[in-house]
Design an enzyme around this catalytic site. Structure first.
Site, PDB file in Angstrom:
ATOM      1  N   HIS A 262       0.840  -1.190   0.000  1.00  0.00           N
ATOM      2  CA  HIS A 262       0.000   0.000   0.000  1.00  0.00           C
ATOM      3  C   HIS A 262       0.871   1.234   0.000  1.00  0.00           C
ATOM      4  O   HIS A 262       1.923   1.240   0.633  1.00  0.00           O
ATOM      5  CB  HIS A 262      -0.917   0.019   1.241  1.00  0.00           C
ATOM      6  CG  HIS A 262      -2.090   0.918   1.063  1.00  0.00           C
ATOM      7  ND1 HIS A 262      -2.022   2.260   1.318  1.00  0.00           N
ATOM      8  CD2 HIS A 262      -3.354   0.661   0.637  1.00  0.00           C
ATOM      9  CE1 HIS A 262      -3.208   2.798   1.052  1.00  0.00           C
ATOM     10  NE2 HIS A 262      -4.030   1.852   0.639  1.00  0.00           N
ATOM     11  N   ASP A 316      -7.921  -5.450  -0.215  1.00  0.00           N
ATOM     12  CA  ASP A 316      -8.368  -6.309  -1.312  1.00  0.00           C
ATOM     13  C   ASP A 316      -8.060  -7.787  -1.094  1.00  0.00           C
ATOM     14  O   ASP A 316      -8.704  -8.638  -1.714  1.00  0.00           O
ATOM     15  CB  ASP A 316      -7.722  -5.855  -2.630  1.00  0.00           C
ATOM     16  CG  ASP A 316      -8.317  -4.560  -3.129  1.00  0.00           C
ATOM     17  OD1 ASP A 316      -9.543  -4.429  -3.035  1.00  0.00           O
ATOM     18  OD2 ASP A 316      -7.565  -3.682  -3.593  1.00  0.00           O
TER      19      ASP A 316
END
Ligand code: CMC
Length: 379
Positions: A262, A316
């Site tokens: 991320h 996700d």
């Protein structure tokens, strides 16, 4: 000649807007909506309450929440003519392309599409949020040749979506699990699609254009499209014992493992923490344990190989297993992200409009200067 220096690639670390909606501490793995920990909201709240919180910067009273739910339920039904549009769509179209097209089309069914004063913008935000699940569910039934199921306004946002999709009311467990997914995906600072929405509205364009552009940004595999990438990977690995060789091979070839890493989090994404527990529970309940075990095996390899670089599962990763256990088709995973994130995008559009200045950065020109023009016949 002075040349502008470029900001860090990908605008990493640049603060490009102010928001009162969500706060992220990427080092500590913290996400709060209006100061409230995401875990508390996922456990105790419902999606409608979270949207109210994001748009009003305070939790609603019972009366306020009831009124907000009623308002949203009043927007489940599509404007006249939209169903006919859906029925004309190619059945093999990808749902994210369909969603982008249909949200854009909603603007043509609005008698006053360009109005962006605060009252009109809120009204449109609520309309788009209410319509989005209906657009996705109706397209899914159309492509499968199934009878269209119209919305049931006695049901929650989450419950009604699953009902329209499957033609039967979801169990309480499924509705609650799906509702938690909606909460977890609602807002996330100045992520790429949210930034896109703010950039578009900063031209004083319109809500439909901002939402349509944001959907386009979300579908990329580096952003919301990663959840489908995770599922493709899981489907492609036969058994947990095959995981180490597969993942190590991918890392050696410098391939990205979808659902990991991320830009902001260098610790465990708090949304992934919640989803991991949910995914495990749902996988056991629905006989999808093999899928969860493969996910878990991937996480173990990644932990050993790249956690030291600050690469952990993101939202996700476990949402893929969760959505699969809820019974959603793989190509509906990213639309699920969009369905929830509409609330965040709309909230940011409202914030942008309240204190707008056109986004117009500069590019550092790195090409040549003073080049003589060569006539076309001499090139
Ligand atoms: N798998 C393997 N290596 C990775 C991964 C990954 N998923 N993510 C980052 N890295 C490595 C990357 O190879 C690079 O290594 P090196 O320094 O040796 O070249 C380093 O970490 C930095 O990566 P980056 O791509 O420059 O980092 P970024 O901040 O630009 O990227 C990211 C963030 C999310 C695009 C990236 O982590 C990624 O591509 N992840 C996979 C896609 C994904 O899961 N996206 C969903 C993000 S969360 C939900 C959302 O907001 O949409």
């Amino acid at each position: 000649m002075t040349t502008a220096t470029a900001a860090p690639k990908g605008l990493e670390g640049i603060v490009a807007a102010e928001t009162e909606m969500s706060f992220i501490d990427g080092e500590k793995g913290v996400l709060e909506y209006v100061g409230i920990a995401i875990d508390d909201l996922a456990r105790h709240s419902c999606f409608e309450e979270v949207v109210y919180l994001l748009w009003n910067l305070k939790l609603p009273t019972v009366t306020e929440l009831d009124a907000f739910k009623a308002e949203l339920r009043g927007r489940y039904a599509l404007p006249h003519g939209m169903l006919e549009r859906i029925k004309r769509l190619p059945k093999d179209a990808e749902p994210m392309h369909v969603l982008r097209t249909l949200v854009s089309a909603l603007g043509m069914h609005d008698p006053d599409p360009n109005a962006i004063d605060p009252k009109a913008a809120r009204h449109k935000a609520l309309n788009i949020l209410g319509h989005t699940p209906t657009l996705i569910a109706m397209f899914d039934r159309h492509r499968k040749g199934e009878e269209i199921v119209h919305p049931d306004t006695s049901l929650s946002f989450a419950g009604n979506f699953l009902y329209m999709l499957n033609g039967e009311r979801p169990t309480e467990t499924m509705e609650r699990a799906f509702d938690a997914c909606m909460i977890l995906h609602a807002d996330h600072g100045l992520n790429n699609s949210t930034f896109t929405a703010r950039v578009v509205i900063s031209t004083l364009s319109d809500m439909y254009s901002a939402m349509t552009a944001a959907i386009g940004a979300l579908r990329g595999p580096l952003h919301g499209g990663a959840n489908e990438g995770v599922m493709h990977l899981l489907n492609d690995i036969a058994s947990p014992k095959d995981v180490p060789a597969r993942i190590e091979g991918m890392l050696e070839r410098k391939e990205k493992i979808m659902g990991f890493g991320h830009r902001v989090y260098k610790a465990y994404d708090p949304r992934a923490t919640y989803l991991k527990t949910l995914a495990k529970q749902l996988a056991e309940d629905t006989g999808n344990s093999a899928l969860y075990e493969k996910s878990s095996a991937i996480e173990k390899v990644m932990e050993a190989k790249v956690a030291a670089k600050g690469i952990y599962p993101n939202v996700d990763f476990y949402s893929a297993t969760t959505y699969h256990s809820i019974g959603l088709d793989l190509d509906l995973f990213t639309p699920m992200f969009a369905m929830s994130r509409v609330s965040g995008w709309a909230g940011h559009v409202l914030e942008q409009l309240a204190d707008n200045r056109l986004y117009r950065p500069k590019a550092a020109y790195i090409g040549p200067h003073g080049v003589a023009y060569t006539p076309i016949g001499e090139r």
